[in-house]
Write a protein that holds these residues in place. Structure first.
Motif, short mmCIF file in Angstrom:
data_model
loop_
_atom_site.label_atom_id
_atom_site.label_comp_id
_atom_site.label_asym_id
_atom_site.label_seq_id
_atom_site.Cartn_x
_atom_site.Cartn_y
_atom_site.Cartn_z
N LYS A 14 61.64 72.06 -5.74
CA LYS A 14 62.40 71.04 -6.09
C LYS A 14 62.24 70.51 -7.64
O LYS A 14 62.80 69.60 -8.05
CB LYS A 14 61.90 69.66 -5.42
CG LYS A 14 62.11 69.91 -3.97
CD LYS A 14 61.67 68.52 -3.10
CE LYS A 14 61.05 68.81 -1.91
NZ LYS A 14 59.88 68.21 -1.79
N ASP A 15 61.41 71.30 -8.40
CA ASP A 15 61.07 70.92 -9.68
C ASP A 15 62.05 71.71 -10.64
O ASP A 15 61.81 72.77 -11.03
CB ASP A 15 59.78 71.14 -9.89
CG ASP A 15 59.13 70.61 -11.27
OD1 ASP A 15 59.84 70.22 -12.17
OD2 ASP A 15 58.01 70.35 -11.41
N ASP A 16 62.97 70.95 -11.63
CA ASP A 16 63.78 71.65 -12.35
C ASP A 16 63.01 71.93 -13.78
O ASP A 16 63.95 72.07 -14.53
CB ASP A 16 65.05 71.03 -12.45
CG ASP A 16 65.02 69.53 -12.78
OD1 ASP A 16 64.06 68.93 -13.15
OD2 ASP A 16 66.11 68.95 -12.81
N ASN A 17 61.77 71.27 -13.65
CA ASN A 17 61.24 71.28 -15.06
C ASN A 17 59.88 72.31 -15.00
O ASN A 17 58.64 71.97 -15.70
CB ASN A 17 61.00 69.97 -15.56
CG ASN A 17 60.17 69.97 -17.07
OD1 ASN A 17 60.85 70.51 -17.83
ND2 ASN A 17 59.13 68.88 -17.28
N LYS A 59 56.44 70.35 -19.78
CA LYS A 59 56.86 70.88 -18.33
C LYS A 59 55.75 70.70 -17.35
O LYS A 59 54.66 70.09 -17.65
CB LYS A 59 56.88 72.26 -18.95
CG LYS A 59 58.34 72.48 -19.71
CD LYS A 59 58.38 74.05 -19.62
CE LYS A 59 59.98 74.53 -19.96
NZ LYS A 59 60.97 73.44 -19.59
#
Length: 103
Positions: A14-17, A59
């Motif tokens: 779910k993490d776009d970073n 990040k």
């Protein structure tokens, strides 16, 4: 922070970073690796720290090794130099049941 295998995989998905960091040795890499991982060998010592400090501190770092020991130490080191989000994969690559490349 330690995450179980399931928590690590779910959160990563779910993490776009996200930035996946493999801290194993070159020999261990030959067993395969988690897709999109970047390798910096923890055993390089000061060179490991030098390379880590070049990374983007904004990040979210998902860190793994073979068993979860070195990656736990790597997360602690990263936290001490200003990385706020470093997640250790408990049980490491040897217990990973997700996707693998290069094996």
């Amino acid at each position: 922070m330690n995450l179980s295998q399931q928590e690590w995989e779910d959160q990563l998905e779910k993490d776009d970073n996200a930035f996946i960091l493999d801290v194993r040795s070159p020999e261990e890499l030959q067993e395969g690796y988690i897709p999109n991982a970047t390798n910096i060998d923890f055993y390089l010592g000061q060179d490991f720290l030098n390379e880590v400090q070049k990374l983007d501190k904004s990040k979210n770092y998902y860190v793994y090794c073979r068993s979860g020991n070195r990656s736990g130490q790597a997360c602690a080191i990263m936290n001490s130099v200003g990385f706020n989000n470093a997640y250790n994969l408990e049980g490491g690559f040897m217990n990973w049941e997700g996707e693998v490349e290069g094996d």
